[in-house]
Design an enzyme around this catalytic site. Structure first.
Site, mmCIF file in Angstrom:
data_model
loop_
_atom_site.group_PDB
_atom_site.id
_atom_site.type_symbol
_atom_site.label_atom_id
_atom_site.label_comp_id
_atom_site.label_asym_id
_atom_site.label_seq_id
_atom_site.Cartn_x
_atom_site.Cartn_y
_atom_site.Cartn_z
ATOM 1 N N GLU A 151 36.458 -34.968 -41.927
ATOM 2 C CA GLU A 151 36.177 -33.542 -41.738
ATOM 3 C C GLU A 151 35.107 -33.346 -40.653
ATOM 4 O O GLU A 151 34.165 -34.118 -40.573
ATOM 5 C CB GLU A 151 35.652 -33.033 -43.091
ATOM 6 C CG GLU A 151 35.500 -31.573 -43.204
ATOM 7 C CD GLU A 151 35.113 -31.156 -44.646
ATOM 8 O OE1 GLU A 151 35.622 -31.746 -45.616
ATOM 9 O OE2 GLU A 151 34.305 -30.241 -44.767
ATOM 10 N N CYS A 201 29.478 -30.749 -35.989
ATOM 11 C CA CYS A 201 28.990 -31.682 -37.015
ATOM 12 C C CYS A 201 30.110 -32.692 -37.252
ATOM 13 O O CYS A 201 31.220 -32.318 -37.622
ATOM 14 C CB CYS A 201 28.674 -30.901 -38.286
ATOM 15 S SG CYS A 201 28.237 -31.973 -39.655
ATOM 16 N N CYS A 218 31.563 -41.889 -48.379
ATOM 17 C CA CYS A 218 30.184 -42.373 -48.249
ATOM 18 C C CYS A 218 29.818 -43.065 -49.555
ATOM 19 O O CYS A 218 30.289 -42.669 -50.623
ATOM 20 C CB CYS A 218 29.238 -41.205 -48.001
ATOM 21 S SG CYS A 218 27.522 -41.728 -47.761
ATOM 22 N N CYS A 224 24.574 -39.450 -53.107
ATOM 23 C CA CYS A 224 23.698 -38.287 -53.304
ATOM 24 C C CYS A 224 24.393 -37.298 -54.253
ATOM 25 O O CYS A 224 25.562 -36.967 -54.049
ATOM 26 C CB CYS A 224 23.374 -37.615 -51.973
ATOM 27 S SG CYS A 224 22.620 -38.742 -50.791
ATOM 28 N N CYS A 276 26.467 -34.032 -53.146
ATOM 29 C CA CYS A 276 27.365 -34.174 -52.002
ATOM 30 C C CYS A 276 28.796 -34.528 -52.412
ATOM 31 O O CYS A 276 29.022 -35.481 -53.152
ATOM 32 C CB CYS A 276 26.797 -35.254 -51.083
ATOM 33 S SG CYS A 276 27.833 -35.618 -49.678
ATOM 34 N N CYS A 289 29.794 -29.411 -47.061
ATOM 35 C CA CYS A 289 30.179 -30.705 -46.516
ATOM 36 C C CYS A 289 31.091 -31.473 -47.465
ATOM 37 O O CYS A 289 30.769 -31.673 -48.625
ATOM 38 C CB CYS A 289 28.877 -31.469 -46.255
ATOM 39 S SG CYS A 289 29.064 -33.221 -46.113
HETATM 40 S S1 SF4 Z 1 24.493 -36.506 -48.256
HETATM 41 FE FE1 SF4 Z 1 26.540 -37.241 -48.718
HETATM 42 S S2 SF4 Z 1 27.303 -38.083 -46.800
HETATM 43 FE FE2 SF4 Z 1 25.075 -37.873 -46.589
HETATM 44 S S3 SF4 Z 1 24.270 -39.877 -47.240
HETATM 45 FE FE3 SF4 Z 1 24.260 -38.593 -49.071
HETATM 46 S S4 SF4 Z 1 26.233 -39.046 -50.043
HETATM 47 FE FE4 SF4 Z 1 26.361 -39.764 -47.930
#
Ligand code: SF4
Length: 345
Positions: free
Chosen positions: A91, A104, A111, A115, A118, A332
């Protein structure tokens, strides 16, 4: 597939010379790839046919394919879903500002940083992107809109410092005078706080911007929302940022997603002010995006204002990130998650 697009002119020269062609063809090829953003050998009409055939055979390339595109009617933001040559989906977002277009981009498929706020990390990391797939997002958007991109933030899915070499090569390609020539000062790398990699990046002495996802003011709180904080303490992360500033003389941006009741109290703001006071930095407050998979709520407007006011008392420059594309699944990773669910993954 697409590996040739990661190469510098010097590396392309080796390929060209091995084919018995003149060295200057390498620059021409680089310009097709990165200035004209043409990834189809058949269109490269200033290269000999024989060379084009060899390249086609040995270095197949495939552009990123737009599989979905959502345009905001409010502010012109466009979210793109791209399919890569191995059918993975990533994306990217085009944001239109008065000072120019900002894109972006993603640095990985998914990932693994975990987090809690996210959507990109829900299924972990699938693979890293190639530098070519990073520049490819920008080229595809530029060609689709017929507009120049002047700013880049590497803040989509993925942790861009996990494969520092890939990110550095991306910067080299996009910054190259024979390519898009986007200035380093217009490129921002966002990290969740990989301490050794921040220091290694500082050693490169580039003029790019560093954005650090902070999101909490104590180790305990940070660990609760960002697993990486179990590896590196706040003290270590801030020391790495100081080191980056010392080496580059660039201001660091601290990203702080405000989550209702979690990290948005006055005492949090005071602690943050205390930590950052006097530092060459800037805080970007982000009302957290609500995602289906998590239960976080965005802070109330009054808490956000109070938080900002406290930071300003400490002399810490603070901005509130404008919510762009609110009508098009702005958060995101959300658009990709929705698409994968639809595809049955
Ligand atoms: S915010 Fe999302 S994409 Fe960014 S490092 Fe943390 S888990 Fe990964």
């Amino acid at each position: 597939m697409n590996e040739i697009l990661n190469h510098t002119i010097a590396e392309l020269e080796e390929i060209i010379l091995a084919y018995g062609e003149s060295k200057f063809r390498a620059k021409q090829l680089f310009e097709w790839f990165h200035k004209k953003m043409v990834w189809d050998y058949d269109e490269m009409n200033n290269l000999p046919l024989k060379l084009r055939d060899k390249l086609k055979e040995n270095y197949p390339i495939q552009s990123l394919r737009i599989v979905e595109k959502l345009c905001s009617e409010i502010d012109g933001t466009i979210k793109y879903l791209f399919e890569l040559s191995d059918s993975h989906i990533i994306e990217s977002v085009l944001m239109r500002y008065k000072h120019g277009n900002s894109v972006c981009i993603s640095s990985q498929v998914g990932c693994r940083m975990g987090c809690k706020f996210c959507a990109s990390t829900v299924e972990g990391r699938v693979r890293n992107l190639l530098p070519a797939e990073m520049v490819g997002q920008i080229y595809a958007i530029s060609k689709d809109t017929n507009e120049r991109v002047s700013n880049i933030v590497i803040m989509g899915s993925g942790e861009p410092l996990e494969e520092l070499g890939v990110t550095l090569r991306f910067v080299e390609l996009i910054n190259h005078p024979s390519g898009q020539n986007i200035g380093q000062r217009h490129i921002t790398v966002s990290t969740c706080g990989l301490v050794p990699e921040i220091k290694a990046l500082a050693e490169e002495k580039l003029q790019i911007n560093l954005a650090l996802s902070l999101h909490a003011t104590t180790d305990e709180r940070r660990q609760a929302i960002m697993p990486i904080a179990r590896k590196y303490s706040l003290e270590e992360v801030l020391a790495a940022c100081h080191y980056f500033i010392e080496k580059t003389n660039r201001r660091v941006t601290f990203e702080y997603a405000l989550i209702e009741g979690e990290n948005d109290k006055e005492e949090d703001a005071r602690r943050l002010g205390g930590l950052l006071k006097g530092m060459l930095c800037h805080v970007n407050l982000i009302p957290v995006n609500q995602i289906d998979e998590r239960s976080y709520k965005s802070s109330k407007a009054s808490s956000i204002e109070r938080f900002k006011g406290v930071l300003e008392q400490y002399g810490v420059p603070t901005t509130l990130r404008r919510t762009l594309g609110a009508d098009i699944d702005a958060a995101c990773g959300q658009l990709r998650r929705r698409y994968l669910k639809k595809r049955g993954e």
